[in-house]
Scaffold this active site. Sequence first.
Site, mmCIF file in Angstrom:
data_model
loop_
_atom_site.group_PDB
_atom_site.id
_atom_site.type_symbol
_atom_site.label_atom_id
_atom_site.label_comp_id
_atom_site.label_asym_id
_atom_site.label_seq_id
_atom_site.Cartn_x
_atom_site.Cartn_y
_atom_site.Cartn_z
ATOM 1 N N SER A 1 -43.572 133.806 3.479
ATOM 2 C CA SER A 1 -44.143 134.643 2.427
ATOM 3 C C SER A 1 -45.328 135.469 2.913
ATOM 4 O O SER A 1 -45.185 136.266 3.816
ATOM 5 C CB SER A 1 -44.521 133.757 1.248
ATOM 6 N N HIS A 2 -46.494 135.257 2.308
ATOM 7 C CA HIS A 2 -47.653 136.090 2.606
ATOM 8 C C HIS A 2 -48.364 135.673 3.898
ATOM 9 O O HIS A 2 -49.324 136.330 4.299
ATOM 10 C CB HIS A 2 -48.633 136.024 1.442
ATOM 11 N N ASP A 16 -45.290 141.302 -1.133
ATOM 12 C CA ASP A 16 -45.660 140.455 0.001
ATOM 13 C C ASP A 16 -44.520 140.304 1.001
ATOM 14 O O ASP A 16 -43.502 140.986 0.913
ATOM 15 C CB ASP A 16 -46.139 139.090 -0.488
ATOM 16 N N ASP A 61 -42.056 138.208 1.566
ATOM 17 C CA ASP A 61 -40.681 137.949 1.119
ATOM 18 C C ASP A 61 -40.355 138.655 -0.199
ATOM 19 O O ASP A 61 -39.315 138.371 -0.809
ATOM 20 C CB ASP A 61 -40.409 136.451 1.028
ATOM 21 N N ASP A 86 -41.632 138.592 -3.258
ATOM 22 C CA ASP A 86 -41.684 137.976 -4.592
ATOM 23 C C ASP A 86 -43.024 138.198 -5.299
ATOM 24 O O ASP A 86 -43.153 137.905 -6.483
ATOM 25 C CB ASP A 86 -41.312 136.483 -4.551
ATOM 26 N N ARG A 87 -44.018 138.709 -4.570
ATOM 27 C CA ARG A 87 -45.318 138.955 -5.221
ATOM 28 C C ARG A 87 -45.483 140.431 -5.563
ATOM 29 O O ARG A 87 -44.803 141.287 -4.994
ATOM 30 C CB ARG A 87 -46.464 138.546 -4.300
ATOM 31 N N LYS A 119 -40.173 134.431 -8.622
ATOM 32 C CA LYS A 119 -41.005 135.555 -8.992
ATOM 33 C C LYS A 119 -40.467 136.787 -8.273
ATOM 34 O O LYS A 119 -39.727 136.664 -7.307
ATOM 35 C CB LYS A 119 -42.474 135.277 -8.669
HETATM 36 C C1 VG1 Z 1 -49.704 129.865 -3.088
HETATM 37 C C2 VG1 Z 1 -50.066 130.345 -4.473
HETATM 38 C C3 VG1 Z 1 -49.012 129.903 -5.474
HETATM 39 C C4 VG1 Z 1 -47.639 130.406 -5.008
HETATM 40 C C5 VG1 Z 1 -47.363 129.940 -3.599
HETATM 41 C C6 VG1 Z 1 -46.080 130.494 -3.034
HETATM 42 O O1 VG1 Z 1 -49.661 128.461 -3.061
HETATM 43 O O2 VG1 Z 1 -51.335 129.880 -4.850
HETATM 44 O O3 VG1 Z 1 -49.340 130.374 -6.741
HETATM 45 O O4 VG1 Z 1 -46.627 129.930 -5.861
HETATM 46 O O5 VG1 Z 1 -48.425 130.365 -2.730
HETATM 47 O O6 VG1 Z 1 -46.059 131.882 -3.105
HETATM 48 P P1 VG1 Z 1 -50.881 127.559 -2.522
HETATM 49 O O7 VG1 Z 1 -50.356 126.139 -2.562
HETATM 50 O O8 VG1 Z 1 -51.196 128.040 -1.145
HETATM 51 O O9 VG1 Z 1 -52.002 127.791 -3.455
HETATM 52 V V1 VG1 Z 1 -45.339 132.739 -1.874
HETATM 53 O O10 VG1 Z 1 -45.213 134.339 -2.350
HETATM 54 O O11 VG1 Z 1 -46.317 132.392 -0.624
HETATM 55 O O12 VG1 Z 1 -43.841 132.023 -1.700
HETATM 56 CO CO CO Z 2 -43.923 135.370 -1.375
#
Ligand code: VG1
Ligand code: CO
Length: 543
Positions: A113-114, A277, A279, A281-282, A376
């Site tokens: 992801s990010h 982001d 992948d 989804d954000r 998302k």
């Molecule tokens: C973070 C965010 C959470 C989100 C998760 C995955 O998790 O706070 O809200 O669902 O990333 O998003 P954490 O445990 O680091 O707070 V993504 O777009 O990285 O799949």
């Molecule tokens: Co993501």
Amino acid sequence: MSINTVSTTSFPGQRPGTSGLRKKVSVFQQPHYLENFVQSVFDTLGDCAGKTLVVGGDGRFHNREAVQTILRMAAAHGFARVLVGQGGILSTPAVSCVIRKHGALGGIVLSASHNPGGPDGDFGIKYNIENGGPAPESVTETIYQHTESITQYRISDAADIDLQRPGAARIEAMDVEVIDPVADYAELMQQLFDFDAIRQLIAGGFRLCFDGMHAVSGPYAKAILEDQLGAPAGSVINAVPLEDFGGHHPDPNPVNAAQLIEIMAADNAPDFGAASDGDGDRNMILGRKFDVTPSDSLAVLAAHATLAPGYRAGLKGIARSMPTSQAADRVARALGIPAFETPTGWKFFGNLLDAGKATLCGEESYGTGSDHIREKDGVWAVLFWLNLLAATGKSVEQLVSEHWARFGRNYYSRHDYEGVDAHAANELMASLRIKLAAMAGQDLGHYVVDFADDFEYKDPVDGSVSKQQGVRIVMTNGSRIVFRLSGTGTEGATLRVYLERYEADPAFHHLPTQQALGPLILIAEQVAGIADWTGRAHPTVTT
Ligand code: VG1
Ligand code: CO
């Protein structure tokens, strides 16, 4: 071609976090590391004869190699068919869409992801179930148990298949279809939003800028915003997915999407800006010289949802993660529909969506989505906003300011302390937990504590309980401070401090956010001893 059984030994720590298993690329490159996890997923699923699997990723370094390995293992496990995105590419929301549309048993998403990519960056893998959503904790826990005791995996010795062209191939008895990553997703978007109205808005001179951050959503945004909706070429910037995201964090927030922020702050700025982001989804939503917090975005979309064709019938309920601001709850109250509060992570929304209890969901971390899929969805949120702007003729700033005037404003910020010592972070949380019981009624200067606890969630659909999901200190006027540790990082620990202040009076709706939250920021420091435990006087990232 033949199928081989390979002996292996378990790796420690293959427990999925908030969203799948994320580790450094070098960890995933160890022989058997990926294979162990994938075999554990397949063993958890059991017999897959006759079933379809979806595979794709965000294009980051190691994506394509991992796809080939997974295809060979899926064939060895007896899947009938795999749908894989061209070039190994599928955004997280597209995987969810394809699983649902094609009746697949599930899907594997390769993404961190990010988190940054490249040879020194992060890699990740997550499994999504039949409803298209992230596997719930019961499933990820079973997968983890398998990784702990694994002794062998099965894999075909077939050659790599050509991922570059759409078409059919075969590995052992399994059919492989290389699919266009965008087509199914774009078709779903057309069903939900008024493409004609958005096209007209753009034709009338409305300008937008979408920052793909060199991650997976570029191709989706280009196809939909430029090709289908007529935004001029160049409206989508950083549109080509790169293995290292151009060296940046593909994290759509004002800190990491600095280029877009600059474009939107200029005097001749476009009317609308957005970023997604790694992948896809954000989403981050911006107006001209104006940024929308994700919590407000959810609330605004909810308040105006019936303007979009896909939501004309109204919302069944709104769900948000606990640290997300309570702005959406006020909309739910006004609409007379239920509001749900879940732990952080999209997997907790799946049951509510499946049961028809919620239609819109959101997280403070730039995540918004609905029951159209079970993830998302960044581009979806952008189209939803464009639909609202087209239907109302208002600007982003106008829509948000009017929302505050009607519902009050929930000032909101998240302070992240990244890469802190894991032991110290755990001690900080433990010492906070000890204090909680005595906090109710305490006078903290500007605020009096209503209650303080460690958030525990009981899923209203299946009754499963998730404990220790974040320490919250809730004030008598609804303002809050929440502390939790990230479950997506790969280095040390990340402490997240979430701050929220409710302000009903429109005379105070236009303060700088950090100033508006000043007293709460001080209380957070005093109560948790952040500087003492972490050695940090300031957060690494403030959003
Ligand atoms: C973070 C965010 C959470 C989100 C998760 C995955 O998790 O706070 O809200 O669902 O990333 O998003 P954490 O445990 O680091 O707070 V993504 O777009 O990285 O799949
Ligand atoms: Co993501």
